[in-house]
Design a protein around this motif. Structure first.
Motif: not given
Length: 437
Positions: A49-64
């Motif tokens: 479930x911590x994948x939520x934060x990881x995905x959000x961090x990559x998404x915010x940094x533009x690393x799709x």
């Protein structure tokens, strides 16, 4: 996300309500077996479930492209967990007969637990896909899938429990089977969105189906503390629940009823917790902490407003709410008295739940998972030690045990608030380390 988590609450609520149509022993067994299954899965659920934060961090940094690689690493973790889950499930299943529970309750707990654990892999894969869509901000997908899942689960469980429309009458096994089948169907629904052409192109899904050392390293570094917190806290809660059920069927059924109403408050607020974690992660990745402050303020307004309203209603109508689960057996008069008194404790800690969920979501989204782990687990284990003396050594009244549990939740909320207010978690050098692979 509130609607999505509310769908889960409806699923558990209706399962236990269906059990109340049989007798109070089935209510207690569904509570014990359900909590035990979640405990066995909690280590890997907490990590995935911590994948939520990881995905959000990559998404915010533009690393799709990194976003979908988080999903692949989550599925790898779920697959690797299967041998340990099998051993844990066997050991936990054998433990029910040694916990002092009513002999009528033990076989029902065990078969309910084993059936849920049989679908444990589906639970983990679904969690990986759901946290991904939350992380990229497509929460409507999660809502649609979870609502569809509950529309399948509730009628299917009803048919399997009571043997309707030509299906076998499976009782408590039917409740668990309906849950497992619904989880599998929700995975297929998630994959329809995940493998859609536009999504595949934008997030490079085809290239993500590999082991990625850098993403996995971040997953483990930031996610393991969150996983250990979830596992240890669920462990202490599970032991507390099992100790409390040692008082008898009346006390076990009373707790099951109260926690059913607790879910009406707590589980939808988990949706806010997930939303706050995702948004904080996104703004950490983008380096925009001003927006992070707005997220935290909005989260507190929504959570405190919702829980405060329910707390007043639960206090005023506590007896009527308990009577929703009334059974025909002679024990329910005692259950009504005890559960109504426990509802007062529930209304006392509901506002604390709101604080700890919003503050906890913000801290986890910013990568402050080690502090959260140490603080939360320390207080949970202190509570469990106190419960051992209250229930086993001193043999005090069940309400004393219940108020010890309430005090623990109030203490955790206070600690989270202080950590959030002091702001060490938002120091630029700390946030830079969070983003390192």
């Amino acid at each position: 996300m509130v609607i999505s988590q509310g769908a889960f609450a409806v699923m558990v609520f209706t399962d236990r309500w269906f059990m109340s149509q049989i007798d109070s022993v089935h209510i207690a067994a569904a509570m014990g077996g359900g909590v035990a299954s979640f405990f066995c899965l909690s280590l890997f659920i907490g990590l995935i479930s911590y994948g939520n934060a990881l995905v959000a961090q990559y998404y915010g940094a533009g690393m799709y492209p990194r976003c979908t690689r988080v999903v692949s690493q989550g599925v790898i973790i779920a697959t690797a967990s299967l041998p340990l889950l099998a051993v844990t499930a066997y050991g936990m299943g054998q433990a029910f007969s040694h916990l002092g529970h009513d002999p009528r309750q033990v076989p029902l707990e065990r078969i309910y637990f084993y059936t849920l654990m049989g679908g444990g892999f589906f639970h983990l894969v679904k969690a990986s896909l759901a946290t991904y869509f939350v992380g990229i901000g497509r929460t409507r997908v999660v809502m649609a899938v979870d609502v569809a899942g509950i529309c399948i689960n509730v009628p299917l469980s009803w048919m399997l429990i009571f043997g309707k429309f030509g299906l076998p009458e499976l009782g408590i096994v039917g409740a668990a089977t309906g849950t497992v089948v619904a989880q599998f169907i929700t995975i297929l629904l998630f994959l329809c969105f995940y493998l859609a052409r536009e999504h595949r192109h934008q997030f490079s899904v085809g290239e993500s189906l590999v082991f990625d050392r850098g993403v996995m390293r971040r997953y483990l570094r930031l996610g393991v503390p969150s996983a250990l917190e979830s596992f240890m806290n669920n462990g202490t809660f599970n032991v507390f629940l099992l100790l409390f059920q040692g008082y008898g069927v009346v006390q076990g059924a009373s707790m099951a009823i109260v926690f059913n109403w607790d879910m009406v408050s707590f589980v939808p607020m988990m949706g806010l917790n997930i939303g706050v974690m995702s948004l904080i992660g996104r703004f950490v990745g983008a380096g925009d902490m001003t927006r992070a402050n707005q997220v935290i303020a909005s989260g507190f307004i929504l959570a405190l407003g919702y829980s405060g309203t329910l707390a007043v209603l639960f206090l005023l109508f506590r007896v009527e709410l308990v009577d929703v689960f009334a059974t025909d057996d002679a024990q329910f008069a005692e259950i009504r008295v005890l559960a109504s008194a426990m509802m007062i404790g529930l209304t006392t800690y509901m506002m604390a739940d709101a604080v700890l969920l919003i503050a906890g979501g913000a801290l986890r989204g910013a990568g402050d998972t080690r502090w959260v782990m140490w603080t939360s687990t320390t207080l949970h284990w202190a509570m469990l030690l106190a419960q051992y003396f209250v229930i086993i050594v001193w043999e005090l009244d069940p309400l004393v045990s219940w108020w010890v549990f309430v005090a623990m939740l109030l203490a955790i909320a206070a600690c989270y608030w202080v950590r959030l207010y002091r702001g060490r978690w938002r120091q630029p050098e700390r946030l830079a380390r969070v983003m390192q692979e």
